[in-house]
Design an enzyme around this catalytic site. Structure first.
Site, PDB file in Angstrom:
ATOM      1  N   ARG A  29       1.008  -1.217  -0.010  1.00  0.00           N
ATOM      2  CA  ARG A  29      -0.094   0.050  -0.159  1.00  0.00           C
ATOM      3  C   ARG A  29       1.131   1.063  -0.325  1.00  0.00           C
ATOM      4  NH1 ARG A  29      -1.655   1.675   4.740  1.00  0.00           N
ATOM      5  NH2 ARG A  29      -2.707  -0.831   5.585  1.00  0.00           N
ATOM      6  N   TYR A  75     -16.671  15.898 -16.425  1.00  0.00           N
ATOM      7  CA  TYR A  75     -17.102  14.426 -15.873  1.00  0.00           C
ATOM      8  C   TYR A  75     -17.735  13.751 -14.941  1.00  0.00           C
ATOM      9  CZ  TYR A  75     -16.243   9.521 -15.320  1.00  0.00           C
ATOM     10  OH  TYR A  75     -16.787   7.887 -15.161  1.00  0.00           O
ATOM     11  N   ASP A 124      -7.821  18.155 -15.860  1.00  0.00           N
ATOM     12  CA  ASP A 124      -7.919  16.600 -15.936  1.00  0.00           C
ATOM     13  C   ASP A 124      -8.109  16.458 -16.797  1.00  0.00           C
ATOM     14  OD1 ASP A 124      -9.463  14.464 -16.871  1.00  0.00           O
ATOM     15  OD2 ASP A 124     -10.792  14.774 -14.965  1.00  0.00           O
TER      16      ASP A 124
HETATM   17  C1  PLP Z   1     -13.714   8.279 -16.981  1.00  0.00           C
HETATM   18  C2  PLP Z   1     -13.624   9.807 -16.549  1.00  0.00           C
HETATM   19  C3  PLP Z   1     -12.529   9.766 -15.679  1.00  0.00           C
HETATM   20  C4  PLP Z   1     -13.089   9.470 -14.225  1.00  0.00           C
HETATM   21  O1  PLP Z   1     -11.954   7.890 -13.628  1.00  0.00           O
HETATM   22  P1  PLP Z   1     -12.856   6.871 -13.080  1.00  0.00           P
HETATM   23  O2  PLP Z   1     -11.366   5.720 -13.809  1.00  0.00           O
HETATM   24  O3  PLP Z   1     -13.445   6.723 -13.766  1.00  0.00           O
HETATM   25  O4  PLP Z   1     -12.323   6.484 -11.895  1.00  0.00           O
HETATM   26  C5  PLP Z   1     -12.388  11.410 -14.877  1.00  0.00           C
HETATM   27  N1  PLP Z   1     -12.589  11.847 -16.128  1.00  0.00           N
HETATM   28  C6  PLP Z   1     -12.441  12.022 -16.947  1.00  0.00           C
HETATM   29  C7  PLP Z   1     -12.623  12.906 -17.981  1.00  0.00           C
HETATM   30  C8  PLP Z   1     -13.073  10.868 -17.653  1.00  0.00           C
HETATM   31  O5  PLP Z   1     -13.214  10.640 -19.280  1.00  0.00           O
END
Ligand code: PLP
Length: 379
Positions: free
Chosen positions: A51, A103, A175
């Protein structure tokens, strides 16, 4: 490695050096949960317990940091775990600006969970610098950018937003899931942290969940996040790290083909009379095209379309596709299509005639033929 200038080369080599002990060219997969230490807990090779870190995960962290040009990276069990762990490091009462188009999991976090613990979440149109400037007249702890955004493909000016955010005292997070560092490198554009759902393009084969944060600086916040991750435990399993690292090696080649395919499909869709609108930043008519051209190498393979005839015509078209699969998620080898309004819960934000598309690695002609037969019955 100072002769390397292209991210596609970094993708193949970073974190992928041959194994010291055996010379194995492909990275070994270390599944051990625990590592031998001395009688007083002295670490033998730097590891203690899975971990807290393991060699396979460290290879992936090295690859992600190199690709995004950051000093350090943390990996998580999912993209949502990465977001949650980062946002959990904010103090109570912190004010955070989130994008209006984003998202849906992030939206659920800031609408349902963050207010419960006293975080003030405000939504702004991140494509409108004046609106963001107005929202930044009072202090901001964090400014969250998603560009291109899900599912409207809005483009936000990363350097412009980073300047405004920093002047208000904010940590600027991007993101970068849709673009990947092969197309867009937010840290070089002024952001502090890049977030990824590595489930998508990094994994690349729709078979491994994961998330990551890459930090421009190995600073106090990076340490705080790493400590919180190790204690709260939403870590990436070594097997998932290994699969994701395998995905990194082909990321450059896959992104090039995803993007080339997307351009051809967009050309077809944009000229089709049954399509009202194509949202893709590579189109000169897209409101964010100039900004995207400045900050992205290519325009990516995510797009959305708005179909003429409303909800029924849209669902009928999606139902006729044979090469595209109706499914959520993105970034895999196979092309996926999704009616977002149907999956966004009771108050969908997406227009009823909108379909989000992830262009895969099939031959573009087959994808176009499939869209053609679904749109006008010619096969
Ligand atoms: C899928 C996605 C997430 C979330 O990620 P997970 O791996 O599904 O938890 C966050 N931001 C964007 C733009 C995504 O496409």
């Amino acid at each position: 490695m100072n002769t390397i200038r292209h991210p596609a080369t970094v993708a193949v080599h970073a974190g992928n050096a041959p194994d010291e002990g055996t010379g194995a060219v492909a990275p070994p997969l270390h599944l051990s949960t625990t590592f031998r230490h001395g009688p007083a807990g002295e670490r033998v090779a730097g590891y203690e317990y899975q971990r807290e870190g393991n060699p396979t995960n460290d290879r992936l962290r090295e690859s992600l940091a190199a690709l995004e040009g950051g000093q350090t990276a943390c990996t998580f069990a999912s993209g949502m775990a990465a977001m949650t762990t980062l946002l959990d490091c904010l103090p109570n009462g912190a004010r955070v600006l989130f994008p209006d188009d984003c998202y849906s999991g992030l939206r659920m976090l800031f609408q349902e969970f963050l207010p419960e613990r006293g975080i003030i979440a405000e939504v702004v149109d991140m494509a409108d610098l004046e609106a963001v400037r107005a929202a930044c007249t009072t202090p901001v702890a964090m400014l969250w950018i998603e560009t291109p955004s899900n599912p409207l493909m809005k483009v936000s000016d990363i350097p412009g937003l980073a300047d405004i955010g920093h002047a208000a005292g904010a940590v600027v997070v991007v993101d970068n899931t849709f673009a990947t560092p092969l197309l867009q490198r937010p840290l070089a554009l002024g952001a502090d942290i890049v977030m990824h759902s590595t489930t998508k393009y990094f994994g690349g084969h729709s078979d491994v969940l994961g998330g990551a944060l890459v930090f421009a600086k190995d600073d106090e916040l990076a340490h705080k996040v790493a400590h919180r991750l190790h204690v709260t435990g939403a870590v990436l399993s070594p097997f998932n790290a290994w699969l994701t690292l395998r995905g990194c090696r082909s990321l450059g080649a896959r992104m090039a083909m995803h993007c080339a395919n997307a351009r051809k499909i967009v050309d077809f869709l944009a000229a089709h009379p049954a399509i009202e609108r194509v949202n893709w930043p590579g189109l000169a008519s897209h409101p964010g095209h100039d900004i995207a051209a400045r900050q992205m190498r290519e325009f990516g393979a995510m797009l959305s379309i708005e179909v003429r005839g409303g909800r029924e015509a849209t669902l009928a078209m999606a139902g006729k596709l044979r090469v595209f699969t109706n499914a959520t998620s993105l970034g895999g080898c196979e092309s996926l299509i999704e009616h977002r309004a149907s999956v966004e819960g009771p108050n969908p934000r997406s227009p009823q005639n909108l379909l989000r598309i992830s262009i895969g690695l099939e031959h573009a002609d087959d994808l176009i033929a499939d869209l053609a037969q679904a749109l006008d019955g010619t096969d």
